[in-house]
Scaffold this motif. Sequence first.
Motif, mmCIF file in Angstrom:
data_model
loop_
_atom_site.group_PDB
_atom_site.id
_atom_site.type_symbol
_atom_site.label_atom_id
_atom_site.label_comp_id
_atom_site.label_asym_id
_atom_site.label_seq_id
_atom_site.Cartn_x
_atom_site.Cartn_y
_atom_site.Cartn_z
ATOM 1 N N LEU A 47 19.551 14.254 1.901
ATOM 2 C CA LEU A 47 20.832 14.922 1.676
ATOM 3 C C LEU A 47 20.729 15.952 0.566
ATOM 4 C CD1 LEU A 47 23.276 11.880 1.990
ATOM 5 C CD2 LEU A 47 22.804 13.647 3.687
ATOM 6 N N GLN A 50 17.455 18.665 1.960
ATOM 7 C CA GLN A 50 17.781 19.436 3.174
ATOM 8 C C GLN A 50 16.517 19.926 3.896
ATOM 9 O OE1 GLN A 50 21.083 20.178 4.454
ATOM 10 N NE2 GLN A 50 21.609 18.528 3.046
ATOM 11 N N GLN A 52 13.778 20.819 6.884
ATOM 12 C CA GLN A 52 13.816 21.198 8.294
ATOM 13 C C GLN A 52 13.164 20.139 9.167
ATOM 14 O OE1 GLN A 52 12.784 23.593 6.011
ATOM 15 N NE2 GLN A 52 13.837 25.515 6.451
ATOM 16 N N LEU A 76 22.912 15.632 8.537
ATOM 17 C CA LEU A 76 22.279 16.928 8.304
ATOM 18 C C LEU A 76 22.609 17.875 9.450
ATOM 19 C CD1 LEU A 76 18.734 15.836 7.027
ATOM 20 C CD2 LEU A 76 20.720 16.516 5.657
ATOM 21 N N ASN A 77 22.808 19.139 9.113
ATOM 22 C CA ASN A 77 23.209 20.112 10.124
ATOM 23 C C ASN A 77 22.144 20.308 11.197
ATOM 24 O OD1 ASN A 77 25.752 20.688 9.064
ATOM 25 N ND2 ASN A 77 24.915 22.189 7.625
ATOM 26 N N VAL A 79 17.996 19.202 11.749
ATOM 27 C CA VAL A 79 16.747 18.632 11.246
ATOM 28 C C VAL A 79 15.931 18.152 12.434
ATOM 29 C CG1 VAL A 79 17.767 16.329 10.924
ATOM 30 C CG2 VAL A 79 15.702 16.971 9.646
#
Length: 228
Positions: A47, A50, A52, A76-77, A79
């Motif tokens: 968190l 962040q 990838q 997470l947006n 990942v």
Amino acid sequence: MKNLKDVKIMLVDDEPHIIQFLELGLMNEGFEIRTASDGINAVNLALDFQPQVVVLDVMMPGMDGWEVCRLLKKNLNNVAIIMLTAKDEVEDRVKGLTTGADDYVVKPFSFEELLARIGARLRNQFPALFSEVSFGPFRLDDRRKEIQYQDRVLELSPTEYELLKYLVINHGIVLSKSTILDQVWGYDFGGEENIVEVYIRSLREKLNDKDHRLIRTLRGAGYRVDLP
């Protein structure tokens, strides 16, 4: 691979020697790395960090990899999660895909295979990091959904595009029909595995690959793209 300084990878495993081995190798490739040895710390670190890509072991004390995967995908947006499994069983693969995993690697594995799979996930999920990507005679432009082969733009259906992209990005790796179905058609696809054969045949025709030297069939194992 470009812009590696912009790529963050988190490694989660309770075996220190695996963490050290992967951390050293991936840092040498130019990635920014953070590590965690248990699920709770992994979620908190992710968190903040962040990443990838998360390379995530399944079997850990306390919170296991499946639960970590579910929480990361929820919070997470964007990942990419690559699961490390100790056994190659269909149940594990299905469970991983249904909890949101994007790929999996079976232990023991080579560093080169993991690196190839990380590169594949980045190109699939973070195309903005790469404008056009070239692999031998192929040039992929994901923004235009276009593939050139020997400087010739191929006329591909959306599914043919996704299949050829997946095969080319994972060149050198043997991909089973079930893996291809999961990644291209989706794990909830209810059709027959033979649909893969139909699309492979169509791609070979468009690539003029009559001798199957480009898209090879490995009997009983799957398909592999070999680049000149």
